[in-house]
Design a protein around this motif. Sequence first.
Motif, PDB file in Angstrom:
ATOM      1  N   LEU A 248       0.710  -1.274  -0.218  1.00  0.00           N
ATOM      2  CA  LEU A 248       0.059   0.024   0.130  1.00  0.00           C
ATOM      3  C   LEU A 248       0.802   1.264  -0.004  1.00  0.00           C
ATOM      4  O   LEU A 248       0.452   2.103  -0.682  1.00  0.00           O
ATOM      5  CB  LEU A 248      -0.954  -0.003   1.253  1.00  0.00           C
ATOM      6  CG  LEU A 248      -1.982   1.219   1.393  1.00  0.00           C
ATOM      7  CD1 LEU A 248      -2.742   1.252   0.257  1.00  0.00           C
ATOM      8  CD2 LEU A 248      -2.642   1.023   2.740  1.00  0.00           C
ATOM      9  N   ASP A 249       2.025   1.347   0.911  1.00  0.00           N
ATOM     10  CA  ASP A 249       2.718   2.354   0.912  1.00  0.00           C
ATOM     11  C   ASP A 249       3.536   2.656  -0.589  1.00  0.00           C
ATOM     12  O   ASP A 249       3.623   3.906  -0.911  1.00  0.00           O
ATOM     13  CB  ASP A 249       3.892   2.203   1.948  1.00  0.00           C
ATOM     14  CG  ASP A 249       3.276   2.074   3.313  1.00  0.00           C
ATOM     15  OD1 ASP A 249       2.131   2.829   3.651  1.00  0.00           O
ATOM     16  OD2 ASP A 249       3.657   1.392   4.234  1.00  0.00           O
TER      17      ASP A 249
ATOM     18  N   ARG B 257       1.086   4.280  -2.934  1.00  0.00           N
ATOM     19  CA  ARG B 257       0.948   5.598  -2.706  1.00  0.00           C
ATOM     20  C   ARG B 257       2.074   6.361  -3.259  1.00  0.00           C
ATOM     21  O   ARG B 257       1.911   7.595  -3.624  1.00  0.00           O
ATOM     22  CB  ARG B 257       0.651   5.880  -1.223  1.00  0.00           C
ATOM     23  CG  ARG B 257      -0.495   4.941  -0.828  1.00  0.00           C
ATOM     24  CD  ARG B 257      -0.671   5.199   0.780  1.00  0.00           C
ATOM     25  NE  ARG B 257      -0.677   6.500   1.304  1.00  0.00           N
ATOM     26  CZ  ARG B 257      -0.744   6.722   2.748  1.00  0.00           C
ATOM     27  NH1 ARG B 257      -0.504   5.915   3.729  1.00  0.00           N
ATOM     28  NH2 ARG B 257      -0.861   8.110   3.335  1.00  0.00           N
TER      29      ARG B 257
ATOM     30  N   ALA C  31       1.913   6.717  -6.866  1.00  0.00           N
ATOM     31  CA  ALA C  31       0.670   7.572  -7.461  1.00  0.00           C
ATOM     32  C   ALA C  31       1.580   9.060  -7.551  1.00  0.00           C
ATOM     33  O   ALA C  31       1.116  10.030  -8.278  1.00  0.00           O
ATOM     34  CB  ALA C  31      -0.222   7.563  -6.244  1.00  0.00           C
ATOM     35  N   THR C  32       2.690   9.238  -6.521  1.00  0.00           N
ATOM     36  CA  THR C  32       3.065  10.671  -6.531  1.00  0.00           C
ATOM     37  C   THR C  32       4.175  10.698  -7.806  1.00  0.00           C
ATOM     38  O   THR C  32       4.505  11.470  -8.523  1.00  0.00           O
ATOM     39  CB  THR C  32       3.927  10.826  -5.479  1.00  0.00           C
ATOM     40  OG1 THR C  32       2.761  11.109  -4.443  1.00  0.00           O
ATOM     41  CG2 THR C  32       4.368  12.267  -5.444  1.00  0.00           C
TER      42      THR C  32
ATOM     43  N   TYR D  41      -7.998   0.596   4.347  1.00  0.00           N
ATOM     44  CA  TYR D  41      -7.077   0.629   3.505  1.00  0.00           C
ATOM     45  C   TYR D  41      -7.443   0.850   2.068  1.00  0.00           C
ATOM     46  O   TYR D  41      -6.889   1.427   1.352  1.00  0.00           O
ATOM     47  CB  TYR D  41      -6.196  -0.681   3.296  1.00  0.00           C
ATOM     48  CG  TYR D  41      -5.369  -1.197   4.514  1.00  0.00           C
ATOM     49  CD1 TYR D  41      -4.751   0.092   5.448  1.00  0.00           C
ATOM     50  CD2 TYR D  41      -5.153  -2.524   5.205  1.00  0.00           C
ATOM     51  CE1 TYR D  41      -4.110  -0.097   6.654  1.00  0.00           C
ATOM     52  CE2 TYR D  41      -4.582  -2.612   6.368  1.00  0.00           C
ATOM     53  CZ  TYR D  41      -3.845  -1.752   6.887  1.00  0.00           C
ATOM     54  OH  TYR D  41      -3.183  -1.720   8.078  1.00  0.00           O
TER      55      TYR D  41
ATOM     56  N   GLN E 264      -8.163   4.556   1.749  1.00  0.00           N
ATOM     57  CA  GLN E 264      -7.012   5.380   2.103  1.00  0.00           C
ATOM     58  C   GLN E 264      -6.352   5.253   0.519  1.00  0.00           C
ATOM     59  O   GLN E 264      -5.861   6.438   0.013  1.00  0.00           O
ATOM     60  CB  GLN E 264      -6.242   4.478   2.772  1.00  0.00           C
ATOM     61  CG  GLN E 264      -4.646   5.451   2.998  1.00  0.00           C
ATOM     62  CD  GLN E 264      -3.984   4.776   4.210  1.00  0.00           C
ATOM     63  OE1 GLN E 264      -4.291   4.065   5.062  1.00  0.00           O
ATOM     64  NE2 GLN E 264      -2.665   4.940   4.134  1.00  0.00           N
ATOM     65  N   LEU E 265      -6.241   4.177  -0.147  1.00  0.00           N
ATOM     66  CA  LEU E 265      -5.725   4.066  -1.577  1.00  0.00           C
ATOM     67  C   LEU E 265      -6.435   5.055  -2.671  1.00  0.00           C
ATOM     68  O   LEU E 265      -5.865   5.666  -3.256  1.00  0.00           O
ATOM     69  CB  LEU E 265      -5.680   2.707  -1.822  1.00  0.00           C
ATOM     70  CG  LEU E 265      -5.184   2.342  -3.281  1.00  0.00           C
ATOM     71  CD1 LEU E 265      -3.509   2.706  -3.468  1.00  0.00           C
ATOM     72  CD2 LEU E 265      -5.305   0.847  -3.876  1.00  0.00           C
TER      73      LEU E 265
ATOM     74  N   GLU F 178      -8.528   7.479  -1.891  1.00  0.00           N
ATOM     75  CA  GLU F 178      -8.639   8.894  -1.465  1.00  0.00           C
ATOM     76  C   GLU F 178      -7.137   9.306  -1.909  1.00  0.00           C
ATOM     77  O   GLU F 178      -7.120  10.728  -2.452  1.00  0.00           O
ATOM     78  CB  GLU F 178      -8.925   9.049  -0.273  1.00  0.00           C
ATOM     79  CG  GLU F 178     -10.474   8.558   0.230  1.00  0.00           C
ATOM     80  CD  GLU F 178     -10.597   8.704   1.671  1.00  0.00           C
ATOM     81  OE1 GLU F 178      -9.694   8.666   2.352  1.00  0.00           O
ATOM     82  OE2 GLU F 178     -11.850   8.734   2.108  1.00  0.00           O
ATOM     83  N   ASP F 179      -6.151   8.886  -1.708  1.00  0.00           N
ATOM     84  CA  ASP F 179      -4.781   9.149  -1.997  1.00  0.00           C
ATOM     85  C   ASP F 179      -4.879   9.640  -3.606  1.00  0.00           C
ATOM     86  O   ASP F 179      -4.006  10.680  -3.885  1.00  0.00           O
ATOM     87  CB  ASP F 179      -3.710   8.437  -1.765  1.00  0.00           C
ATOM     88  CG  ASP F 179      -3.502   8.438   0.005  1.00  0.00           C
ATOM     89  OD1 ASP F 179      -4.106   9.442   0.489  1.00  0.00           O
ATOM     90  OD2 ASP F 179      -2.811   7.514   0.507  1.00  0.00           O
ATOM     91  N   GLY F 180      -5.309   8.874  -4.506  1.00  0.00           N
ATOM     92  CA  GLY F 180      -4.872   8.833  -5.797  1.00  0.00           C
ATOM     93  C   GLY F 180      -6.350   8.689  -6.460  1.00  0.00           C
ATOM     94  O   GLY F 180      -6.977   7.861  -6.464  1.00  0.00           O
TER      95      GLY F 180
ATOM     96  N   ALA G 266      -6.283   3.571  -9.754  1.00  0.00           N
ATOM     97  CA  ALA G 266      -5.823   2.979  -8.420  1.00  0.00           C
ATOM     98  C   ALA G 266      -6.973   1.993  -8.155  1.00  0.00           C
ATOM     99  O   ALA G 266      -8.219   2.321  -8.747  1.00  0.00           O
ATOM    100  CB  ALA G 266      -5.886   3.946  -7.358  1.00  0.00           C
TER     101      ALA G 266
END
Length: 214
Positions: free
Chosen positions: A64-65, A68, A71-72, A90, A93-94, A96-98, A102
């Motif tokens: 997961l990390d 993320r 994604a950046t 999880y 979170q995935l 929402e981050d991207g 995803a």
Amino acid sequence: MRVVVADDAVLFREGLSRVLTEAGFDVVARVGDAQALLDAVRDDPPDCAVVDIRMPPTHTTEGLDAARALATSHPSTGVLVLSAHVEPHYALQLIEDGARGAGYLLKERVSDLDELTEAVRRVAAGGLVIDPSVVAELVGRRRARNPLDDLTHRERDVLALMAEGRSNQAVCERLHLSPKTVEAYVRGVFTKLGLHQDADDNRRVLAVLAHLRG
């Protein structure tokens, strides 16, 4: 379509790679940990990375990390995270981050070739994918006043498919309904849940999931 597979379990990694290859994907790298995944994507960015959520050294959230981080660093590379368990926090979170490219899928879905390949293609194309089991758990959560209670059975079916990241056309095909009928159900869902209707598939997935999360 070029794909990287990351999983520390050799048999699963090789089996998944073979399945994807036979389905017409070009598996350009097979790695066993998050750092090797990041290195592989940096050296030769693929269209999609299929990643186990738990990898060495701690077997917690390395996958997961890494998703993320990608994604950046490589936003054009879609990332499909595989998990052995339903873990909505999880998944959310995935997503929402991207807001694009995803996905979160249970490993048991790998046995369904159509489901797996569709998820890889949608994520690679910038779409969002949420496992139906995660959606089911979110829909099943109760609140003191739950607007989901106002939805008809068919509207709930449509909502679940929307939350998985499926377009109106995909909903039509799954439920064997006409486009106009699905559009009517979608309008009903958004109206009853007090959500803004958006033509962008990813934005409407985020809106629906934000509501289900409560």
